[in-house]
Scaffold this motif. Structure first.
Motif, PDB file in Angstrom:
ATOM      1  N   CYS A  74     -30.817   7.212  34.145  1.00  0.00           N
ATOM      2  CA  CYS A  74     -29.865   6.295  35.297  1.00  0.00           C
ATOM      3  C   CYS A  74     -30.518   6.873  36.612  1.00  0.00           C
ATOM      4  CB  CYS A  74     -28.690   7.334  35.200  1.00  0.00           C
ATOM      5  SG  CYS A  74     -27.919   7.719  33.972  1.00  0.00           S
ATOM      6  N   ASP A  75     -31.809   6.572  35.737  1.00  0.00           N
ATOM      7  CA  ASP A  75     -32.203   6.429  37.534  1.00  0.00           C
ATOM      8  C   ASP A  75     -32.845   4.511  38.462  1.00  0.00           C
ATOM      9  OD1 ASP A  75     -33.407   8.645  38.143  1.00  0.00           O
ATOM     10  OD2 ASP A  75     -35.818   8.090  37.517  1.00  0.00           O
ATOM     11  N   GLY A  76     -31.657   4.311  38.933  1.00  0.00           N
ATOM     12  CA  GLY A  76     -32.201   2.839  39.628  1.00  0.00           C
ATOM     13  C   GLY A  76     -30.821   2.297  39.000  1.00  0.00           C
ATOM     14  N   ILE A  77     -29.853   2.878  38.690  1.00  0.00           N
ATOM     15  CA  ILE A  77     -28.846   1.997  37.926  1.00  0.00           C
ATOM     16  C   ILE A  77     -27.303   2.188  38.949  1.00  0.00           C
ATOM     17  CG2 ILE A  77     -26.851   2.011  36.110  1.00  0.00           C
ATOM     18  CD1 ILE A  77     -29.292   1.510  34.992  1.00  0.00           C
ATOM     19  N   GLN A  78     -26.745   1.526  39.404  1.00  0.00           N
ATOM     20  CA  GLN A  78     -26.294   1.030  39.747  1.00  0.00           C
ATOM     21  C   GLN A  78     -24.634   0.966  39.840  1.00  0.00           C
ATOM     22  OE1 GLN A  78     -27.176   1.076  43.460  1.00  0.00           O
ATOM     23  NE2 GLN A  78     -29.097   1.475  42.601  1.00  0.00           N
ATOM     24  N   PRO A 116     -25.808  -6.486  40.656  1.00  0.00           N
ATOM     25  CA  PRO A 116     -27.140  -6.437  40.891  1.00  0.00           C
ATOM     26  C   PRO A 116     -26.890  -4.629  39.989  1.00  0.00           C
ATOM     27  CG  PRO A 116     -27.114  -6.757  43.066  1.00  0.00           C
ATOM     28  CD  PRO A 116     -25.654  -7.020  42.368  1.00  0.00           C
ATOM     29  N   GLY A 117     -28.512  -4.451  39.531  1.00  0.00           N
ATOM     30  CA  GLY A 117     -28.763  -3.142  39.266  1.00  0.00           C
ATOM     31  C   GLY A 117     -27.587  -2.289  37.899  1.00  0.00           C
ATOM     32  N   VAL A 141     -15.823  -7.131  31.313  1.00  0.00           N
ATOM     33  CA  VAL A 141     -17.129  -6.177  31.528  1.00  0.00           C
ATOM     34  C   VAL A 141     -18.132  -6.849  31.775  1.00  0.00           C
ATOM     35  CG1 VAL A 141     -18.657  -3.815  30.749  1.00  0.00           C
ATOM     36  CG2 VAL A 141     -15.829  -4.235  30.548  1.00  0.00           C
ATOM     37  N   THR A 142     -18.493  -7.708  30.851  1.00  0.00           N
ATOM     38  CA  THR A 142     -19.707  -8.691  30.454  1.00  0.00           C
ATOM     39  C   THR A 142     -20.363  -9.050  32.050  1.00  0.00           C
ATOM     40  OG1 THR A 142     -19.236  -8.565  28.303  1.00  0.00           O
ATOM     41  CG2 THR A 142     -21.173 -10.036  29.095  1.00  0.00           C
ATOM     42  N   ARG A 143     -19.443  -9.772  31.995  1.00  0.00           N
ATOM     43  CA  ARG A 143     -19.242 -10.819  33.964  1.00  0.00           C
ATOM     44  C   ARG A 143     -19.749 -10.105  34.744  1.00  0.00           C
ATOM     45  NH1 ARG A 143     -14.880 -12.893  33.920  1.00  0.00           N
ATOM     46  NH2 ARG A 143     -13.608 -11.383  35.074  1.00  0.00           N
ATOM     47  N   VAL A 144     -18.800  -9.190  35.024  1.00  0.00           N
ATOM     48  CA  VAL A 144     -18.901  -7.881  35.922  1.00  0.00           C
ATOM     49  C   VAL A 144     -21.208  -7.438  36.101  1.00  0.00           C
ATOM     50  CG1 VAL A 144     -18.659  -5.888  36.761  1.00  0.00           C
ATOM     51  CG2 VAL A 144     -16.963  -7.445  36.819  1.00  0.00           C
ATOM     52  N   ALA A 145     -21.266  -7.249  34.918  1.00  0.00           N
ATOM     53  CA  ALA A 145     -22.195  -6.314  34.291  1.00  0.00           C
ATOM     54  C   ALA A 145     -23.513  -7.466  35.212  1.00  0.00           C
ATOM     55  CB  ALA A 145     -22.589  -6.030  32.836  1.00  0.00           C
ATOM     56  N   TYR A 146     -23.351  -8.960  34.669  1.00  0.00           N
ATOM     57  CA  TYR A 146     -24.465  -9.844  34.898  1.00  0.00           C
ATOM     58  C   TYR A 146     -24.377  -9.971  36.161  1.00  0.00           C
ATOM     59  CZ  TYR A 146     -26.073 -11.195  30.411  1.00  0.00           C
ATOM     60  OH  TYR A 146     -26.464 -10.890  29.282  1.00  0.00           O
ATOM     61  N   ARG A 147     -23.327  -9.878  36.912  1.00  0.00           N
ATOM     62  CA  ARG A 147     -23.446 -10.515  38.555  1.00  0.00           C
ATOM     63  C   ARG A 147     -23.895  -8.798  39.585  1.00  0.00           C
ATOM     64  NH1 ARG A 147     -16.741 -11.105  39.371  1.00  0.00           N
ATOM     65  NH2 ARG A 147     -16.315  -9.301  40.215  1.00  0.00           N
TER      66      ARG A 147
END
Length: 358
Positions: free
Chosen positions: A277-281, A251-252, A243-249
């Motif tokens: 949640c604006d801008g969160i991908q 964008p958004g 989960v952490t690795r995916v979050a860092y790679r």
């Protein structure tokens, strides 16, 4: 927040717990349109279940209802003067109530009605019950009546029947709007204490809105949860490292540990969860646990709705979403909300699987 990957090669994701936006009243009004997920919703994109004839019938009835609204609100394009004669209340049903279980496409149909109604977008309003009560809180009752009274159509998704005070407030508001010629459409949630009820109850809705019941035509929609009809099960939760690795790679993406996010939600008004949640991908959460109490659970339901509206995938570690709410909660008066949240979060977890694949 969970720790960064060992190589530290990607920029740190944002954290929802670092966000506490302020939302001005004019934004609340401007955003009363179908959410992003349903911007493309139309009657011809609704896929009725062939085993449930009530679904195809609902499309026909709502299409005719939209065509029959037409024109502008009683106030026209100009505001009615204070000394003008009060318009006569429309004859016959001036509203429709979509009665059905979660996942049968009521919000899709409600958004389709909004899009199909022949009136300018600024003369139509679409929002959840919570968003409507937030608008009354921001503008005041009389200003809300004046603002929405100039509209042709008001669509209310997830009409809440579990707070008597808010129900009376909104029922009074709707009475004023009907007097102004505004057409109404609504879906709703079950009352507390309706144990074992697997679907919404039209009788509850019509009773709770008191004198307005004559203005609504109940429209039952049967069926199973379309979000999981014929689809594979959502993936099991991942480990913290993934989960952490995916979050860092990604964008958004945002990255939070679940207990901290729940604590943060208690300090942000639910009317601001959408702006949060604006801008969160993508939302990445570690250490998902069962929610500790009902107040926390109800806040999580609102967040789940805003994430689902915005089609934001959710990647998690810890417990699966089916274990978020205790058996006691799932038997209680808010069970409908909790099952809807599980359904929507499961769909978003399925969407998040592609992030891991990448």
């Amino acid at each position: 927040m969970a720790g960064a990957p060992a190589d530290g090669s990607d920029a740190a994701p944002t954290a929802l717990t670092a966000r506490a936006p302020q939302v001005p009243a004019d934004r609340l009004v401007a955003e009363m349109v179908p959410p992003p997920r349903f911007q493309g919703a139309r009657f011809d994109t609704y896929i009725p279940d062939g085993k449930q004839p009530s679904q195809a019938e609902a499309v026909q009835v709502l299409s005719a209802f939209a065509a029959g609204i037409g024109g502008t609100a009683a106030g026209g394009t100009a505001k009615r003067r204070w000394f003008a004669r009060k318009p006569a209340a429309p004859k016959g049903p001036r509203g429709v109530y979509l009665d059905g279980g979660y996942g049968v496409g009521k919000t899709h149909l409600l958004a389709s009605l909004w899009h199909a109604t022949p009136a300018p977008a600024e003369r139509k309003a679409f929002g959840t019950f919570v968003e409507l009560t937030n608008l009354v809180g921001a503008l005041g009752f009389q200003q809300t009546v004046r603002t929405l009274g100039e509209h042709t159509l008001l669509c209310i998704d997830e009409f809440e029947l579990d707070d008597p005070g808010d129900t009376v407030l909104v029922s009074t508001l709707l009475g004023k709007l009907v007097d102004s010629g505004v057409a109404l459409a609504a879906t709703s949630n079950t009352l507390p204490g309706k144990l074992g009820e697997g679907r919404f109850a039209a009788a509850d809705f019509l009773r709770e809105i008191q004198g307005l019941s004559a203005h609504f035509r109940p429209l039952r929609i049967d069926g199973e949860d379309y979000r999981h009809r014929g689809l594979p099960q959502a993936p099991d939760p991942y480990d913290d490292e993934t989960v952490t690795r995916v979050a860092y790679r990604t964008p958004g993406a945002s990255l939070d540990d679940f207990p901290s996010l729940l604590d943060h939600l208690s300090r942000v008004h639910p009317s601001r969860y959408g702006a949060m949640c604006d801008g969160i991908q993508a939302v990445c959460l570690t250490d998902v646990q069962a929610v500790p109490d009902q107040s926390t659970a109800l806040r999580l339901v609102v967040l789940a709705d805003r994430l689902y509206d915005r089609e934001i995938p959710v990647l998690t570690s810890g417990k699966p979403f089916g274990e978020l709410f205790s058996d006691e909660m799932l038997r209680g008066g808010y069970r409908k909300k909790y099952f809807r949240a599980i359904s929507r979060l499961t769909a978003l977890a399925r969407d998040a699987g592609t992030l891991v694949g990448h």
